[in-house]
Design a protein around this motif. Structure first.
Motif, short mmCIF file in Angstrom:
data_model
loop_
_atom_site.label_atom_id
_atom_site.label_comp_id
_atom_site.label_asym_id
_atom_site.label_seq_id
_atom_site.Cartn_x
_atom_site.Cartn_y
_atom_site.Cartn_z
N TRP A 6 0.82 -1.22 0.00
CA TRP A 6 0.00 0.00 0.00
C TRP A 6 0.85 1.26 0.00
N LEU A 10 0.18 4.09 -2.92
CA LEU A 10 -0.28 5.46 -2.63
C LEU A 10 0.70 6.55 -3.03
N GLU A 14 -0.07 10.58 -3.31
CA GLU A 14 0.54 11.55 -2.40
C GLU A 14 1.24 12.66 -3.17
N ARG A 46 -5.65 15.74 0.93
CA ARG A 46 -5.34 14.54 1.69
C ARG A 46 -5.40 13.32 0.77
N LYS A 48 -6.59 9.39 0.83
CA LYS A 48 -7.52 8.55 1.59
C LYS A 48 -6.76 7.46 2.35
N ARG A 49 -7.17 7.22 3.58
CA ARG A 49 -6.58 6.15 4.37
C ARG A 49 -6.91 4.79 3.75
N VAL A 50 -6.01 3.83 3.94
CA VAL A 50 -6.22 2.49 3.38
C VAL A 50 -7.54 1.90 3.86
N SER A 51 -7.85 2.09 5.14
CA SER A 51 -9.10 1.55 5.69
C SER A 51 -10.31 2.16 4.99
N SER A 52 -10.23 3.47 4.70
CA SER A 52 -11.34 4.14 4.02
C SER A 52 -11.46 3.68 2.57
#
Length: 268
Positions: A6, A10, A14, A46, A48-52
């Motif tokens: 991940w 990303l 970023e 931002r 996005k977070r991996v969980s999101s």
């Protein structure tokens, strides 16, 4: 989970967020320097977070191998504007850019969500030059007024707390708050010209004061201490008395004339 790295996945997102923030903030600075009105109040971004990402992929039934095409807001930019009209102007500026391609737009201002959410979303393709070559990614640019953003931030926090299942009384309160925020935007739009004019006057006055103080310091540099002190005293009198922009401008012109003479003597 498909075992992907991940961190590497990303990286281009970023990079895109950082590049877009710099470009959009630079646009605001440039317009200010040209003494043009800037529809940009400030810019945030931002990734996005991996969980999101995983939660959204599950909700939208996006296969893991299709995340890059199926999740359009992994990279997210938010542009805050003062007025609703600024959002329209900003959307035009984004459409005109050559460094990104607008795919489609979602107007949640004229067609707000049932929750009361209002914002304008633009989905773009943005090319990123990575160490492995060019990569085109999807990014979402959200355009909001400050009032819209305040409401959305509160709503997001409450939704997170209640895992999306807001109690009825909170939903009702949020709905009323959304309408109040929208009415605030409408009221501010009615006096937009007066607000912009007042802000411009304030900015001009601030710039003039900075110039006066900098020029006085320059006189000290050219060993004109007595003259500089006299100008400093006159500035203090103006600053402590009634606000008089004309007298301040006259003082600035006199200081610049003295500074020009000091420079000529220094060069001879």
């Amino acid at each position: 989970m498909d075992g992907r790295d991940w961190g590497k996945f990303l990286v281009p997102y970023e990079q895109a967020v950082e590049e877009l923030k710099v470009k959009l903030k630079s646009m605001r600075v440039e317009m200010k320097k040209r003494e043009e009105y800037s529809p940009i109040e400030f810019v945030t971004g931002r990734v996005k977070r991996v969980s999101s990402i995983l939660e959204k992929a599950k909700r939208l039934n996006v296969p893991m191998e299709k995340l890059e095409e199926g999740i359009e807001d992994i990279a997210g930019i938010r542009i805050m504007c003062q007025f609703v009209a600024d959002i329209e102007q900003m959307a035009d500026l984004i459409r005109a850019r050559k460094d990104m391609k607008v795919l489609y737009e979602k107007d949640y201002i004229r067609n707000n969500k049932p929750s009361g959410y209002r914002s304008y979303h633009i989905i773009v393709e943005y090319p990123v030059q990575t160490a492995l070559g060019m990569k085109v990614i999807l990014a979402e640019i959200q355009l909001r007024t400050l009032a819209m953003n305040f409401w959305a931030t509160i709503e997001h926090s409450l939704s997170y707390k209640f895992q999306g299942n807001l109690p009825e009384h909170i939903r009702d309160r949020l709905s009323k708050a959304a309408e109040a925020a929208f009415r605030l935007d409408e009221e501010m739009s009615q006096i937009r010209s007066e607000i912009v004019e007042a802000q411009k006057l304030f900015e001009n006055q601030s710039a003039l004061i900075s110039q006066v103080l900098n020029d006085i310091q320059q006189l000290y540099f050219y060993n004109r201490a007595k003259e500089a002190q006299q100008f400093q005293n006159r500035f203090s009198e103006l600053w402590g008395g009634k606000d008089d922009p004309w007298s301040l401008r006259e003082l600035s012109e006199q200081i610049q004339a003295a500074l020009l003479l000091a420079r000529k003597e220094h060069m001879s």
